[in-house]
Design a protein around this motif. Structure first.
Motif, PDB file in Angstrom:
ATOM      1  N   THR A  21       0.863  -1.177   0.000  1.00  0.00           N
ATOM      2  CA  THR A  21       0.000   0.000   0.000  1.00  0.00           C
ATOM      3  C   THR A  21       0.898   1.225   0.000  1.00  0.00           C
ATOM      4  OG1 THR A  21      -1.695  -1.158   1.260  1.00  0.00           O
ATOM      5  CG2 THR A  21      -1.800   1.243   1.247  1.00  0.00           C
ATOM      6  N   VAL A  22       0.624   2.139  -0.910  1.00  0.00           N
ATOM      7  CA  VAL A  22       1.445   3.338  -1.053  1.00  0.00           C
ATOM      8  C   VAL A  22       0.558   4.556  -0.893  1.00  0.00           C
ATOM      9  CG1 VAL A  22       2.948   4.622  -2.617  1.00  0.00           C
ATOM     10  CG2 VAL A  22       2.964   2.130  -2.662  1.00  0.00           C
ATOM     11  N   ARG A  23       0.974   5.480  -0.054  1.00  0.00           N
ATOM     12  CA  ARG A  23       0.254   6.746   0.101  1.00  0.00           C
ATOM     13  C   ARG A  23       0.937   7.774  -0.793  1.00  0.00           C
ATOM     14  NH1 ARG A  23      -0.486   8.542   6.038  1.00  0.00           N
ATOM     15  NH2 ARG A  23      -1.654   6.611   5.983  1.00  0.00           N
ATOM     16  N   LEU A  24       0.192   8.309  -1.749  1.00  0.00           N
ATOM     17  CA  LEU A  24       0.731   9.254  -2.721  1.00  0.00           C
ATOM     18  C   LEU A  24       0.190  10.650  -2.471  1.00  0.00           C
ATOM     19  CD1 LEU A  24       0.202   7.061  -5.900  1.00  0.00           C
ATOM     20  CD2 LEU A  24       2.343   7.424  -4.681  1.00  0.00           C
ATOM     21  N   PRO A  25       0.979  11.669  -2.810  1.00  0.00           N
ATOM     22  CA  PRO A  25       0.470  13.030  -2.692  1.00  0.00           C
ATOM     23  C   PRO A  25      -0.690  13.254  -3.669  1.00  0.00           C
ATOM     24  CG  PRO A  25       2.757  13.028  -3.483  1.00  0.00           C
ATOM     25  CD  PRO A  25       2.340  11.604  -3.291  1.00  0.00           C
ATOM     26  N   PRO A  26      -1.601  14.181  -3.358  1.00  0.00           N
ATOM     27  CA  PRO A  26      -2.782  14.417  -4.204  1.00  0.00           C
ATOM     28  C   PRO A  26      -2.449  14.792  -5.649  1.00  0.00           C
ATOM     29  CG  PRO A  26      -2.933  15.685  -2.166  1.00  0.00           C
ATOM     30  CD  PRO A  26      -1.590  15.027  -2.187  1.00  0.00           C
ATOM     31  N   ARG A  27      -1.295  15.378  -5.880  1.00  0.00           N
ATOM     32  CA  ARG A  27      -0.946  15.813  -7.251  1.00  0.00           C
ATOM     33  C   ARG A  27      -0.593  14.640  -8.165  1.00  0.00           C
ATOM     34  NH1 ARG A  27       3.510  16.913  -4.133  1.00  0.00           N
ATOM     35  NH2 ARG A  27       5.448  15.990  -4.854  1.00  0.00           N
ATOM     36  N   VAL A  28      -0.342  13.459  -7.604  1.00  0.00           N
ATOM     37  CA  VAL A  28      -0.020  12.285  -8.413  1.00  0.00           C
ATOM     38  C   VAL A  28      -1.319  11.665  -8.907  1.00  0.00           C
ATOM     39  CG1 VAL A  28       1.012   9.988  -8.416  1.00  0.00           C
ATOM     40  CG2 VAL A  28       2.111  11.833  -7.147  1.00  0.00           C
ATOM     41  N   LEU A  42      13.417   4.003   2.943  1.00  0.00           N
ATOM     42  CA  LEU A  42      13.379   2.841   3.813  1.00  0.00           C
ATOM     43  C   LEU A  42      13.057   3.191   5.259  1.00  0.00           C
ATOM     44  CD1 LEU A  42      16.397   0.788   2.436  1.00  0.00           C
ATOM     45  CD2 LEU A  42      13.979   0.581   1.874  1.00  0.00           C
ATOM     46  N   ASP A  43      13.454   4.380   5.705  1.00  0.00           N
ATOM     47  CA  ASP A  43      13.187   4.770   7.093  1.00  0.00           C
ATOM     48  C   ASP A  43      11.712   5.071   7.351  1.00  0.00           C
ATOM     49  OD1 ASP A  43      13.519   7.080   5.456  1.00  0.00           O
ATOM     50  OD2 ASP A  43      13.859   8.311   7.226  1.00  0.00           O
ATOM     51  N   LEU A  44      10.896   5.129   6.296  1.00  0.00           N
ATOM     52  CA  LEU A  44       9.467   5.392   6.459  1.00  0.00           C
ATOM     53  C   LEU A  44       8.593   4.165   6.189  1.00  0.00           C
ATOM     54  CD1 LEU A  44       9.200   8.950   4.871  1.00  0.00           C
ATOM     55  CD2 LEU A  44       9.326   8.327   7.292  1.00  0.00           C
ATOM     56  N   LEU A  45       9.214   3.021   5.931  1.00  0.00           N
ATOM     57  CA  LEU A  45       8.439   1.807   5.674  1.00  0.00           C
ATOM     58  C   LEU A  45       7.897   1.223   6.974  1.00  0.00           C
ATOM     59  CD1 LEU A  45      10.574  -0.179   3.065  1.00  0.00           C
ATOM     60  CD2 LEU A  45       8.453   1.064   2.674  1.00  0.00           C
ATOM     61  N   HIS A  46       6.709   0.663   6.904  1.00  0.00           N
ATOM     62  CA  HIS A  46       6.096  -0.048   8.021  1.00  0.00           C
ATOM     63  C   HIS A  46       5.719  -1.435   7.521  1.00  0.00           C
ATOM     64  CE1 HIS A  46       5.751   3.612  10.405  1.00  0.00           C
ATOM     65  NE2 HIS A  46       5.309   4.200   9.307  1.00  0.00           N
ATOM     66  N   PHE A  47       5.978  -2.459   8.315  1.00  0.00           N
ATOM     67  CA  PHE A  47       5.682  -3.836   7.934  1.00  0.00           C
ATOM     68  C   PHE A  47       4.661  -4.421   8.898  1.00  0.00           C
ATOM     69  CE2 PHE A  47       9.908  -2.956   6.353  1.00  0.00           C
ATOM     70  CZ  PHE A  47       9.839  -3.432   5.058  1.00  0.00           C
ATOM     71  N   PHE A  48       3.723  -5.197   8.347  1.00  0.00           N
ATOM     72  CA  PHE A  48       2.663  -5.810   9.146  1.00  0.00           C
ATOM     73  C   PHE A  48       2.540  -7.276   8.786  1.00  0.00           C
ATOM     74  CE2 PHE A  48       1.793  -1.351   8.715  1.00  0.00           C
ATOM     75  CZ  PHE A  48       1.439  -0.961   9.995  1.00  0.00           C
ATOM     76  N   GLU A  49       2.280  -8.118   9.780  1.00  0.00           N
ATOM     77  CA  GLU A  49       2.040  -9.523   9.512  1.00  0.00           C
ATOM     78  C   GLU A  49       0.586  -9.715   9.134  1.00  0.00           C
ATOM     79  OE1 GLU A  49      -0.326  -9.951  12.429  1.00  0.00           O
ATOM     80  OE2 GLU A  49       0.795 -11.744  12.870  1.00  0.00           O
ATOM     81  N   ARG A  50       0.233 -10.910   8.775  1.00  0.00           N
ATOM     82  CA  ARG A  50      -1.083 -11.127   8.160  1.00  0.00           C
ATOM     83  C   ARG A  50      -2.258 -10.799   9.077  1.00  0.00           C
ATOM     84  NH1 ARG A  50      -0.782 -17.412   6.825  1.00  0.00           N
ATOM     85  NH2 ARG A  50       0.779 -16.516   5.514  1.00  0.00           N
ATOM     86  N   ARG A  51      -2.079 -10.816  10.392  1.00  0.00           N
ATOM     87  CA  ARG A  51      -3.173 -10.454  11.305  1.00  0.00           C
ATOM     88  C   ARG A  51      -3.251  -8.940  11.546  1.00  0.00           C
ATOM     89  NH1 ARG A  51      -1.049 -15.186  13.174  1.00  0.00           N
ATOM     90  NH2 ARG A  51       0.431 -14.068  14.472  1.00  0.00           N
ATOM     91  N   ASP A  56       8.399  -5.239  13.919  1.00  0.00           N
ATOM     92  CA  ASP A  56       9.532  -4.367  14.197  1.00  0.00           C
ATOM     93  C   ASP A  56      10.765  -4.952  13.523  1.00  0.00           C
ATOM     94  OD1 ASP A  56      11.428  -2.634  15.155  1.00  0.00           O
ATOM     95  OD2 ASP A  56      11.331  -3.344  17.221  1.00  0.00           O
ATOM     96  N   VAL A  57      11.283  -4.259  12.520  1.00  0.00           N
ATOM     97  CA  VAL A  57      12.441  -4.751  11.798  1.00  0.00           C
ATOM     98  C   VAL A  57      13.740  -4.277  12.429  1.00  0.00           C
ATOM     99  CG1 VAL A  57      11.249  -5.116   9.607  1.00  0.00           C
ATOM    100  CG2 VAL A  57      12.273  -2.895  10.099  1.00  0.00           C
ATOM    101  N   GLY A  58      13.669  -3.393  13.417  1.00  0.00           N
ATOM    102  CA  GLY A  58      14.832  -2.982  14.180  1.00  0.00           C
ATOM    103  C   GLY A  58      15.895  -2.193  13.446  1.00  0.00           C
ATOM    104  N   TRP A  59      15.534  -1.450  12.426  1.00  0.00           N
ATOM    105  CA  TRP A  59      16.558  -0.712  11.694  1.00  0.00           C
ATOM    106  C   TRP A  59      16.459   0.784  11.856  1.00  0.00           C
ATOM    107  CZ3 TRP A  59      15.100  -1.701   5.885  1.00  0.00           C
ATOM    108  CH2 TRP A  59      13.790  -1.355   5.673  1.00  0.00           C
ATOM    109  N   ARG A  60      15.668   1.265  12.752  1.00  0.00           N
ATOM    110  CA  ARG A  60      15.511   2.715  12.927  1.00  0.00           C
ATOM    111  C   ARG A  60      16.561   3.283  13.763  1.00  0.00           C
ATOM    112  NH1 ARG A  60       9.876   4.798  11.607  1.00  0.00           N
ATOM    113  NH2 ARG A  60       9.434   3.271  10.092  1.00  0.00           N
TER     114      ARG A  60
END
Length: 60
Positions: A21-28, A42-51, A56-60
């Protein structure tokens, strides 16, 4: 954490289908199903499991 044994794979890295899922600015302007090229911070990515729990990927 995803259990790799539940789909027959072992080890940490394996290929499986995923949704993105990608959140795009309104102009796109992009239509459903249209291919677009995006740059990813990469610092703005969020990961979720199927539930729906965040992974937490621990890279921040």
């Amino acid at each position: 954490m995803i259990d790799p044994s539940e789909n027959g794979h072992s080890g940490r890295h394996h290929l499986r289908p995923a949704e993105l899922t990608v959140r795009l600015p309104p102009r796109v302007r992009a239509a459903a199903g249209e291919n677009i090229t995006i740059g990813v911070r990469l610092d703005l990515l969020h990961f979720f499991e199927r539930r729906g729990n965040r992974i937490d990927v621990g890279w921040r």
